[in-house]
Design a protein around this motif. Structure first.
Motif, mmCIF file in Angstrom:
data_model
loop_
_atom_site.group_PDB
_atom_site.id
_atom_site.type_symbol
_atom_site.label_atom_id
_atom_site.label_comp_id
_atom_site.label_asym_id
_atom_site.label_seq_id
_atom_site.Cartn_x
_atom_site.Cartn_y
_atom_site.Cartn_z
ATOM 1 N N GLU A 142 0.826 -1.205 0.000
ATOM 2 C CA GLU A 142 0.000 0.000 0.000
ATOM 3 C C GLU A 142 0.863 1.258 0.000
ATOM 4 O OE1 GLU A 142 -3.771 -2.090 0.278
ATOM 5 O OE2 GLU A 142 -2.920 -0.293 -0.663
ATOM 6 N N ILE A 143 0.254 2.354 -0.399
ATOM 7 C CA ILE A 143 0.863 3.673 -0.312
ATOM 8 C C ILE A 143 0.932 4.088 1.155
ATOM 9 C CG2 ILE A 143 0.498 6.121 -0.885
ATOM 10 C CD1 ILE A 143 -0.969 5.110 -3.422
ATOM 11 N N PHE A 144 1.979 4.827 1.508
ATOM 12 C CA PHE A 144 2.053 5.470 2.819
ATOM 13 C C PHE A 144 2.147 6.972 2.581
ATOM 14 C CE2 PHE A 144 4.073 6.951 6.727
ATOM 15 C CZ PHE A 144 3.319 6.287 7.688
ATOM 16 N N ARG A 145 1.123 7.711 3.013
ATOM 17 C CA ARG A 145 1.054 9.150 2.721
ATOM 18 C C ARG A 145 0.429 9.890 3.903
ATOM 19 N NH1 ARG A 145 -4.492 10.288 0.119
ATOM 20 N NH2 ARG A 145 -3.540 12.222 -0.620
ATOM 21 N N ARG A 146 0.910 11.099 4.112
ATOM 22 C CA ARG A 146 0.393 11.960 5.174
ATOM 23 C C ARG A 146 0.391 11.254 6.534
ATOM 24 N NH1 ARG A 146 -4.315 15.871 2.580
ATOM 25 N NH2 ARG A 146 -3.446 15.977 0.459
ATOM 26 N N GLY A 147 1.395 10.403 6.734
ATOM 27 C CA GLY A 147 1.549 9.719 8.012
ATOM 28 C C GLY A 147 0.690 8.504 8.205
ATOM 29 N N LYS A 148 -0.009 8.045 7.146
ATOM 30 C CA LYS A 148 -0.923 6.912 7.274
ATOM 31 C C LYS A 148 -0.858 6.023 6.037
ATOM 32 C CE LYS A 148 -4.281 9.572 9.992
ATOM 33 N NZ LYS A 148 -5.694 10.068 10.055
ATOM 34 N N VAL A 149 -1.307 4.792 6.212
ATOM 35 C CA VAL A 149 -1.470 3.882 5.086
ATOM 36 C C VAL A 149 -2.696 4.312 4.282
ATOM 37 C CG1 VAL A 149 -1.977 1.508 4.405
ATOM 38 C CG2 VAL A 149 -0.349 1.971 6.233
ATOM 39 N N TYR A 150 -2.576 4.241 2.960
ATOM 40 C CA TYR A 150 -3.684 4.629 2.085
ATOM 41 C C TYR A 150 -3.928 3.499 1.093
ATOM 42 C CZ TYR A 150 -6.355 7.189 -1.429
ATOM 43 O OH TYR A 150 -7.326 7.597 -2.331
ATOM 44 N N HIS A 151 -5.165 3.025 1.034
ATOM 45 C CA HIS A 151 -5.530 1.968 0.088
ATOM 46 C C HIS A 151 -5.991 2.619 -1.213
ATOM 47 C CE1 HIS A 151 -6.834 -2.074 -1.123
ATOM 48 N NE2 HIS A 151 -7.860 -1.474 -1.686
ATOM 49 N N SER A 152 -5.115 2.588 -2.214
ATOM 50 C CA SER A 152 -5.424 3.220 -3.496
ATOM 51 C C SER A 152 -6.371 2.347 -4.314
ATOM 52 C CB SER A 152 -4.129 3.444 -4.286
ATOM 53 O OG SER A 152 -4.407 3.962 -5.573
ATOM 54 N N ARG A 153 -7.291 2.998 -5.005
ATOM 55 C CA ARG A 153 -8.161 2.270 -5.928
ATOM 56 C C ARG A 153 -7.461 1.995 -7.255
ATOM 57 N NH1 ARG A 153 -13.400 6.042 -5.585
ATOM 58 N NH2 ARG A 153 -11.718 7.582 -5.505
ATOM 59 N N ASP A 154 -6.368 2.718 -7.514
ATOM 60 C CA ASP A 154 -5.559 2.489 -8.710
ATOM 61 C C ASP A 154 -4.515 1.435 -8.355
ATOM 62 O OD1 ASP A 154 -4.240 2.574 -11.090
ATOM 63 O OD2 ASP A 154 -3.500 4.624 -10.889
ATOM 64 N N ARG A 155 -4.652 0.219 -8.919
ATOM 65 C CA ARG A 155 -3.826 -0.895 -8.472
ATOM 66 C C ARG A 155 -3.260 -1.652 -9.669
ATOM 67 N NH1 ARG A 155 -4.605 -0.849 -3.263
ATOM 68 N NH2 ARG A 155 -3.212 -2.635 -2.963
ATOM 69 N N ASP A 156 -2.239 -2.422 -9.379
ATOM 70 C CA ASP A 156 -1.625 -3.272 -10.388
ATOM 71 C C ASP A 156 -1.240 -4.580 -9.712
ATOM 72 O OD1 ASP A 156 -0.701 -4.087 -12.800
ATOM 73 O OD2 ASP A 156 0.957 -2.662 -12.942
ATOM 74 N N VAL A 157 -1.592 -5.701 -10.320
ATOM 75 C CA VAL A 157 -1.223 -7.015 -9.800
ATOM 76 C C VAL A 157 -0.158 -7.595 -10.725
ATOM 77 C CG1 VAL A 157 -2.007 -9.324 -9.198
ATOM 78 C CG2 VAL A 157 -3.513 -7.354 -8.807
ATOM 79 N N ILE A 158 1.001 -7.843 -10.173
ATOM 80 C CA ILE A 158 2.111 -8.359 -10.978
ATOM 81 C C ILE A 158 2.719 -9.563 -10.264
ATOM 82 C CG2 ILE A 158 2.660 -6.167 -12.086
ATOM 83 C CD1 ILE A 158 4.840 -5.732 -10.050
ATOM 84 N N ASP A 159 3.320 -10.440 -11.045
ATOM 85 C CA ASP A 159 4.044 -11.582 -10.499
ATOM 86 C C ASP A 159 5.518 -11.216 -10.396
ATOM 87 O OD1 ASP A 159 1.812 -13.219 -10.255
ATOM 88 O OD2 ASP A 159 2.002 -13.947 -12.318
ATOM 89 N N ILE A 160 6.037 -11.252 -9.177
ATOM 90 C CA ILE A 160 7.462 -11.038 -8.941
ATOM 91 C C ILE A 160 8.022 -12.375 -8.484
ATOM 92 C CG2 ILE A 160 9.196 -9.704 -7.711
ATOM 93 C CD1 ILE A 160 7.140 -7.532 -7.257
ATOM 94 N N GLY A 161 8.725 -13.050 -9.374
ATOM 95 C CA GLY A 161 9.171 -14.395 -9.055
ATOM 96 C C GLY A 161 7.981 -15.285 -8.793
ATOM 97 N N LYS A 162 7.971 -15.902 -7.622
ATOM 98 C CA LYS A 162 6.887 -16.803 -7.252
ATOM 99 C C LYS A 162 5.875 -16.140 -6.322
ATOM 100 C CE LYS A 162 9.858 -20.877 -7.723
ATOM 101 N NZ LYS A 162 10.441 -22.065 -7.046
ATOM 102 N N VAL A 163 5.862 -14.823 -6.301
ATOM 103 C CA VAL A 163 4.959 -14.085 -5.426
ATOM 104 C C VAL A 163 4.080 -13.166 -6.273
ATOM 105 C CG1 VAL A 163 4.788 -12.480 -3.475
ATOM 106 C CG2 VAL A 163 6.663 -14.149 -3.569
ATOM 107 N N SER A 164 2.779 -13.256 -6.071
ATOM 108 C CA SER A 164 1.840 -12.346 -6.722
ATOM 109 C C SER A 164 1.675 -11.114 -5.839
ATOM 110 C CB SER A 164 0.486 -13.038 -6.922
ATOM 111 O OG SER A 164 -0.453 -12.137 -7.475
ATOM 112 N N VAL A 165 1.925 -9.939 -6.402
ATOM 113 C CA VAL A 165 1.936 -8.708 -5.617
ATOM 114 C C VAL A 165 0.866 -7.763 -6.144
ATOM 115 C CG1 VAL A 165 3.338 -6.796 -4.757
ATOM 116 C CG2 VAL A 165 4.413 -9.003 -5.243
ATOM 117 N N ASP A 166 -0.012 -7.345 -5.246
ATOM 118 C CA ASP A 166 -1.069 -6.374 -5.529
ATOM 119 C C ASP A 166 -0.601 -5.025 -4.979
ATOM 120 O OD1 ASP A 166 -3.365 -4.911 -5.841
ATOM 121 O OD2 ASP A 166 -4.542 -6.010 -4.364
ATOM 122 N N ILE A 167 -0.234 -4.109 -5.875
ATOM 123 C CA ILE A 167 0.394 -2.851 -5.477
ATOM 124 C C ILE A 167 -0.581 -1.695 -5.679
ATOM 125 C CG2 ILE A 167 2.348 -1.294 -5.837
ATOM 126 C CD1 ILE A 167 3.945 -3.574 -6.914
#
Length: 425
Positions: free
Chosen positions: A19-44
């Motif tokens: 997740e994004i970290f902004r203004r001192g807090k975690v922010y769950h962005s609606r703009d996301r990308d799911v990519i495979d990094i090696g053997k790990v699926s990452v939702d960014i």
């Protein structure tokens, strides 16, 4: 505690959310990308340009009202505490308590890094503490990180010592170390509003740089050319490192130095040697280096002296091997005996490789930089060596040379003389 990511390894592929970290807090962005990094699926979660601009204006407005940063000595102490936690501590990452072993497993599965290499790089990161600056320049500083090594986090630590706030643009191919260090800094007590973690797409780099007062950007030829024209941007990489060897040299010692400069750090650093220009007996030196490179263990059990990373994408590994093979000329000779691409079960490795060039002038391998230990070696008289170093960022001088008058290197090149008698600069 703010959470930056959630990860789970119960399924064979593994998954993670960043997740994004902004203004001192975690922010769950609606703009996301799911990519495979090696053997790990990452939702960014991704930061759009509008968010970056809004947050920069908010931060500049709020800075005068925020509690002041502690003095340099106290900042250094907070960084020391964070680095102490980075390796062994239990860090709360989402719903999981990520300790050292899950962290190392994550880097192995996603990035192919063996545990020994992870530990070596953390040692280097911890060793940077005494090199951090004390001067205060203020403002917002942006650090855009690479994927090849997390030792570049040192640039983040240096920025913390001199800036009012530091924003990190993590690599989308390796966001894991940045989010862990951010959590460690928060747990050490660093003021949250003065930190930011902003993953973006490729086009978001220019927008990120535009909102900062200054930036450090790691990368290579894929970076926008406009970044090189900005006085407020420090572009780091590629190194395209050369080793210039004189006409006479101690074979055993010089060979040992060059093997280390080629194969250390799994060939991932911009200071790893990729080109050797030798004025002396290039055949003797080349055979000695190649023999040593062939002894380096490549596979699931890491070499004790030179642990090598696995390439988690077979296509990517094959792409690097194909790039290299397509540029080897008919009069070149591969001196190392293993094929460049080595498969061990479902794992792919790129073996340490040395190629002797038939002729150096105009050769496409001169100045190469790939993410594994590979170098070319060519016979070039001292007087002509500097003419083949125009795009180099780093040059090592090794062996007996006729004098500094034989060098005419560009001013941007960092030159280091290594004494074969001591193996030290």
């Amino acid at each position: 505690m703010n959470v930056l990511a959630r990860h789970e390894f119960d399924d064979p592929a593994g998954s993670m959310q960043v997740e994004i970290f902004r203004r001192g807090k975690v922010y769950h962005s609606r703009d996301r990308d799911v990519i495979d990094i090696g053997k790990v699926s990452v939702d960014i979660g991704l930061a759009p340009s509008l968010m970056l601009g809004d947050d920069a204006r908010w931060l500049r407005r709020e800075l005068p009202r925020l509690p002041p940063l502690p003095p340099p000595a106290d900042r250094r102490e907070l960084i020391r505490v964070a680095l102490e936690r980075f390796r062994p501590a239990q860090v709360q990452i989402g719903s999981s308590a990520q300790t050292a072993d899950p962290f190392r497993e994550l880097l192995r599965r996603a990035c192919g890094l063996p545990g020994q290499l992870v530990d070596d790089w953390i040692d280097l990161l911890e060793g940077s503490l005494n090199r951090l600056p004390d001067g205060n320049r203020g403002g917002i500083e942006l650090i855009s990180l690479p994927a090849n090594t997390f030792v570049c986090l040192e640039a983040w630590l240096a920025a913390l010592m001199r800036s009012d706030a530091v924003w990190i643009r993590p690599s989308r191919r390796e966001p894991f170390c940045a989010q862990r260090l951010l959590t460690c800094l928060l747990e050490a007590g660093w003021p949250a509003e003065r930190l930011g973690l902003y993953p973006t797409r490729r086009e978001g780099l220019v927008a990120s740089v535009a909102i900062a007062d200054r930036a450090i950007v790691f990368g290579g030829s894929e970076l926008p050319s406009s970044l090189y024209r900005r006085n407020d941007v420090d572009v780091r990489g590629p190194g395209r490192t050369r080793a210039l060897v004189g006409e006479t040299f101690d074979l055993e010692r010089v060979s040992r130095i060059l093997v280390r400069q080629i194969a250390s750090q799994s060939g991932r650093f911009c200071t790893n040697v990729g080109t050797i220009l030798c004025a002396g007996n290039v055949d003797l030196l080349g055979r000695s280096i190649a023999t040593a490179l062939d002894r380096i263990v490549v596979g699931p059990v890491p070499d004790r002296s030179y642990p090598q990373a696995m390439h988690t994408s077979r296509d990517e590994g094959q792409g690097h091997a194909d790039w290299l093979n397509s540029r080897i000329r008919d009069d070149d000779v591969q001196l190392t005996s293993r094929p460049i691409l080595v498969a061990e079960g479902d794992a792919v490795y790129l073996a340490p490789t040395l190629i002797k060039l038939g002729r150096a002038e105009g050769h496409p391998l001169i100045g190469m930089e790939l993410p594994f230990p590979v170098a070319c070696i060519a016979e070039v008289p001292e007087a002509r060596q500097s003419s083949l170093c125009g795009d180099a960022g780093f040059v090592y001088l090794i062996g007996d040379r006729s004098g500094p008058g034989t060098l005419n290197l560009p001013g941007h090149v960092s030159v280091t003389t290594i004494d074969p008698a001591t193996d030290q600069p």
